[in-house]
Motif scaffolding. Structure first.
Motif, mmCIF file in Angstrom:
data_model
loop_
_atom_site.group_PDB
_atom_site.id
_atom_site.type_symbol
_atom_site.label_atom_id
_atom_site.label_comp_id
_atom_site.label_asym_id
_atom_site.label_seq_id
_atom_site.Cartn_x
_atom_site.Cartn_y
_atom_site.Cartn_z
ATOM 1 N N PRO A 1 90.230 8.916 39.807
ATOM 2 C CA PRO A 1 90.643 10.317 39.934
ATOM 3 C C PRO A 1 89.631 11.268 39.295
ATOM 4 N N VAL A 2 89.592 12.479 39.804
ATOM 5 C CA VAL A 2 88.676 13.494 39.270
ATOM 6 C C VAL A 2 88.989 13.773 37.803
ATOM 7 N N CYS A 3 90.225 13.537 37.378
ATOM 8 C CA CYS A 3 90.560 13.792 35.974
ATOM 9 C C CYS A 3 89.744 12.899 35.045
ATOM 10 N N GLY A 4 89.128 11.826 35.570
ATOM 11 C CA GLY A 4 88.211 11.034 34.770
ATOM 12 C C GLY A 4 86.907 11.766 34.520
ATOM 13 N N LEU A 5 86.591 12.694 35.392
ATOM 14 C CA LEU A 5 85.375 13.499 35.278
ATOM 15 C C LEU A 5 85.615 14.730 34.412
ATOM 16 N N LEU A 6 86.744 15.350 34.604
ATOM 17 C CA LEU A 6 87.109 16.557 33.866
ATOM 18 C C LEU A 6 88.553 16.395 33.404
ATOM 19 N N HIS A 7 88.708 16.138 32.128
ATOM 20 C CA HIS A 7 90.047 15.896 31.596
ATOM 21 C C HIS A 7 90.879 17.173 31.631
ATOM 22 N N PRO A 8 92.076 17.094 32.219
ATOM 23 C CA PRO A 8 92.908 18.298 32.307
ATOM 24 C C PRO A 8 93.385 18.751 30.925
ATOM 25 N N SER A 9 93.052 19.970 30.599
ATOM 26 C CA SER A 9 93.495 20.563 29.339
ATOM 27 C C SER A 9 93.361 22.069 29.466
ATOM 28 N N ASP A 10 94.007 22.782 28.584
ATOM 29 C CA ASP A 10 93.889 24.245 28.581
ATOM 30 C C ASP A 10 92.441 24.664 28.345
ATOM 31 N N ILE A 11 91.748 23.939 27.477
ATOM 32 C CA ILE A 11 90.354 24.264 27.173
ATOM 33 C C ILE A 11 89.490 24.103 28.425
ATOM 34 N N SER A 12 89.663 22.986 29.140
ATOM 35 C CA SER A 12 88.888 22.750 30.363
ATOM 36 C C SER A 12 89.183 23.802 31.415
ATOM 37 N N LEU A 13 90.456 24.135 31.565
ATOM 38 C CA LEU A 13 90.844 25.131 32.560
ATOM 39 C C LEU A 13 90.229 26.495 32.240
ATOM 40 N N GLU A 14 90.292 26.907 31.001
ATOM 41 C CA GLU A 14 89.698 28.195 30.604
ATOM 42 C C GLU A 14 88.180 28.174 30.800
ATOM 43 N N LEU A 15 87.559 27.048 30.499
ATOM 44 C CA LEU A 15 86.121 26.928 30.683
ATOM 45 C C LEU A 15 85.758 27.027 32.161
ATOM 46 N N MET A 16 86.515 26.375 33.032
ATOM 47 C CA MET A 16 86.247 26.444 34.470
ATOM 48 C C MET A 16 86.438 27.871 34.995
ATOM 49 N N LYS A 17 87.461 28.554 34.504
ATOM 50 C CA LYS A 17 87.661 29.956 34.901
ATOM 51 C C LYS A 17 86.474 30.808 34.482
ATOM 52 N N LYS A 18 85.991 30.582 33.269
ATOM 53 C CA LYS A 18 84.848 31.352 32.778
ATOM 54 C C LYS A 18 83.615 31.075 33.634
ATOM 55 N N ILE A 19 83.412 29.830 34.001
ATOM 56 C CA ILE A 19 82.244 29.471 34.820
ATOM 57 C C ILE A 19 82.329 30.131 36.192
ATOM 58 N N ILE A 20 83.518 30.180 36.763
ATOM 59 C CA ILE A 20 83.702 30.796 38.085
ATOM 60 C C ILE A 20 83.478 32.305 38.017
ATOM 61 N N GLU A 21 83.957 32.932 36.951
ATOM 62 C CA GLU A 21 83.930 34.390 36.860
ATOM 63 C C GLU A 21 82.616 34.961 36.329
ATOM 64 N N THR A 22 81.864 34.185 35.552
ATOM 65 C CA THR A 22 80.642 34.712 34.944
ATOM 66 C C THR A 22 79.509 33.710 35.056
ATOM 67 N N ASP A 23 78.329 34.179 34.773
ATOM 68 C CA ASP A 23 77.155 33.318 34.725
ATOM 69 C C ASP A 23 77.040 32.782 33.299
#
Length: 107
Positions: free
Chosen positions: A45-67
């Motif tokens: 599963p992809v969760c082996g690549l990116l562990h689901p957590s609030d920290i990961s989710l916030e980081l992914m949002k930041k990456i999508i929204e900003t450089d």
């Protein structure tokens, strides 16, 4: 990828687990993407690549929204949370916004 055998391995994994990636792998995709594509093509599963957590989710949002390519704190966090994605951003000096959008939409 360093050899034809590596590319063939990625293509086989994609054929078995993610056939929609085969055209990408066999095209002239930048070599920097291969580690990420190999990780995504695995049967685990992809969760082996990116562990689901609030920290990961916030980081992914930041990456999508900003450089984040010059954001040292975000890059350090990304290196800990998802080393393969960090390597891609570090190598290409860009952020794969479109690739990460579906991750956020499904969470």
């Amino acid at each position: 990828m360093k050899s034809t055998a590596d590319v063939e391995k990625v293509v086989r994994l994609c054929e078995d687990n993610a056939p929609t990636l085969v055209p990408i792998i066999t095209s002239s995709v930048s070599l920097q993407w291969n580690k990420l594509l190999l990780a995504l093509s695995r049967s685990s599963p992809v969760c082996g690549l990116l562990h689901p957590s609030d920290i990961s989710l916030e980081l992914m949002k930041k990456i999508i929204e900003t450089d984040v390519t010059s954001d040292v704190a975000a890059l350090n966090q990304l290196q800990r949370e998802c080393p393969v994605l960090f390597q891609l951003i570090h190598a290409t000096k860009s952020t794969p916004h479109k690739l990460l959008s579906p991750v956020i939409e499904k969470s």
